[in-house]
Scaffold this motif. Structure first.
Motif, PDB file in Angstrom:
ATOM      1  N   GLY A 173       0.799  -1.211   0.000  1.00 18.72           N
ATOM      2  CA  GLY A 173       0.000   0.000   0.000  1.00 18.72           C
ATOM      3  C   GLY A 173       0.833   1.263   0.000  1.00 18.72           C
ATOM      4  O   GLY A 173       2.038   1.241   0.261  1.00 18.72           O
ATOM      5  N   SER A 174       0.179   2.372  -0.274  1.00 20.28           N
ATOM      6  CA  SER A 174       0.841   3.674  -0.304  1.00 20.28           C
ATOM      7  C   SER A 174       1.078   4.187   1.116  1.00 20.28           C
ATOM      8  O   SER A 174       0.501   3.690   2.085  1.00 20.28           O
ATOM      9  N   SER A 175       1.888   5.226   1.220  1.00 23.66           N
ATOM     10  CA  SER A 175       2.126   5.829   2.531  1.00 23.66           C
ATOM     11  C   SER A 175       0.838   6.429   3.092  1.00 23.66           C
ATOM     12  O   SER A 175       0.588   6.374   4.300  1.00 23.66           O
ATOM     13  N   GLU A 176      -0.009   6.974   2.214  1.00 19.70           N
ATOM     14  CA  GLU A 176      -1.272   7.562   2.667  1.00 19.70           C
ATOM     15  C   GLU A 176      -2.188   6.511   3.292  1.00 19.70           C
ATOM     16  O   GLU A 176      -2.927   6.794   4.242  1.00 19.70           O
ATOM     17  N   PRO A 199      -2.989   7.433  10.119  1.00 15.13           N
ATOM     18  CA  PRO A 199      -4.247   7.421  10.879  1.00 15.13           C
ATOM     19  C   PRO A 199      -5.382   7.955  10.005  1.00 15.13           C
ATOM     20  O   PRO A 199      -5.253   8.993   9.369  1.00 15.13           O
ATOM     21  N   GLY A 200      -6.451   7.210   9.923  1.00 19.27           N
ATOM     22  CA  GLY A 200      -7.560   7.581   9.073  1.00 19.27           C
ATOM     23  C   GLY A 200      -7.433   7.094   7.645  1.00 19.27           C
ATOM     24  O   GLY A 200      -8.362   7.253   6.846  1.00 19.27           O
ATOM     25  N   GLY A 201      -6.292   6.491   7.293  1.00 20.05           N
ATOM     26  CA  GLY A 201      -6.101   5.949   5.956  1.00 20.05           C
ATOM     27  C   GLY A 201      -6.826   4.624   5.799  1.00 20.05           C
ATOM     28  O   GLY A 201      -7.461   4.115   6.723  1.00 20.05           O
ATOM     29  N   ALA A 202      -6.693   4.034   4.628  1.00 20.05           N
ATOM     30  CA  ALA A 202      -7.415   2.795   4.332  1.00 20.05           C
ATOM     31  C   ALA A 202      -7.062   1.675   5.288  1.00 20.05           C
ATOM     32  O   ALA A 202      -7.922   0.860   5.651  1.00 20.05           O
ATOM     33  N   THR A 227       9.814   1.454   2.335  1.00 17.68           N
ATOM     34  CA  THR A 227       9.489   1.870   0.973  1.00 17.68           C
ATOM     35  C   THR A 227       8.056   1.443   0.699  1.00 17.68           C
ATOM     36  O   THR A 227       7.735   0.247   0.757  1.00 17.68           O
ATOM     37  N   TYR A 228       7.210   2.406   0.422  1.00 16.36           N
ATOM     38  CA  TYR A 228       5.786   2.146   0.215  1.00 16.36           C
ATOM     39  C   TYR A 228       5.495   1.862  -1.258  1.00 16.36           C
ATOM     40  O   TYR A 228       5.820   2.659  -2.135  1.00 16.36           O
ATOM     41  N   GLY A 229       4.880   0.718  -1.518  1.00 17.39           N
ATOM     42  CA  GLY A 229       4.384   0.398  -2.844  1.00 17.39           C
ATOM     43  C   GLY A 229       5.398   0.392  -3.966  1.00 17.39           C
ATOM     44  O   GLY A 229       5.127   0.962  -5.033  1.00 17.39           O
TER      45      GLY A 229
END
Length: 230
Positions: A153-156, A160-163, A192-194
């Motif tokens: 997954g992405s960093s977003e 908190p509050g992300g997917a 490293t995200y995604g």
């Protein structure tokens, strides 16, 4: 004592089945950054070494009655009968000043082969319990540890509050329940995200960022508490 003998040791325990993966490239980048910073780098590649992850009754001396894994680990330490592979890895763990667990995050946790390494090598009586306590009284107190991993997954999505929610929620059981439990000072993870969604140029930039982050850790890593945001 020679300069080589005085150099700190970093033990990287790597868990990815593909030698050409981004995760493996990330591990190699981190290893080089540590070497450049003056570390002696010891790499355990669990898949390449065909590490057996299951803590099994058969690796201990015969026992009557119920099998209690941690009790048998402690007895094996005291009797000098630890499984040879486990003893070799435990010796390398105890010799290291910095432990780096390198892996892809699977199901929001460690790959099973790496969790099995912890099960078998974080031996009761060897790194905690017996003559050792827990946390600051455990055998690895004064040493440092960090996680080096990739996500799907992405960093977003890990905010908190992300997917998925805060990444710290997924790391707590590793930071606190494994690493701090046996005495380590836990450093900020390098993530490293995604990478699977990156262009080749973006992956190159990500690897450069990994090298820079690990170099900072090598020079002046400060411990974090596992229950603080990462």
């Amino acid at each position: 004592m020679s300069t080589f003998d005085a150099a700190p040791i970093a033990l990287i325990v790597h868990a990815h089945p593909e030698p050409h993966s981004f995760s493996t490239a990330q591990m190699n980048t981190a290893a080089q950054a540590l070497r450049d910073a003056g570390y002696r780098v010891d790499v355990l590649d669990l898949y390449s070494d065909a590490w057996a992850p299951v803590l099994a009754r058969e690796e201990f001396a015969p026992v009557e009655g119920h099998f209690k894994p941690q009790a048998e680990q402690q007895r094996a330490v005291e009797d000098g009968t630890l499984d040879a592979a486990v003893k070799a890895h435990l010796d390398r763990l105890l010799a290291a000043d910095l432990l780096v667990l390198s892996f892809p995050m699977w199901w929001f946790s460690l790959p099973s082969i790496l969790k099995g390494w912890v099960d078998r090598v974080f031996v009761m009586g060897g790194v905690f319990g017996g003559d050792h306590g827990l946390f600051d009284d455990a055998a690895l107190a004064g040493k440092r540890a960090m996680l080096l991993f990739t996500t799907g997954g992405s960093s977003e999505s890990f905010r908190p509050g992300g997917a998925f929610g805060s990444l710290d929620d997924f790391l707590f059981h590793i930071h606190r329940g494994m690493l701090e439990f046996v005495g380590f000072q836990v450093l900020d993870p390098v993530v490293t995200y995604g990478p699977a969604r990156m262009t080749p140029q973006e992956r190159t930039a990500a690897l450069n960022a990994v090298g820079e982050s690990v170099a900072l850790v090598a020079r002046a890593g400060t411990p974090i508490r596992a229950n603080t945001p990462v």
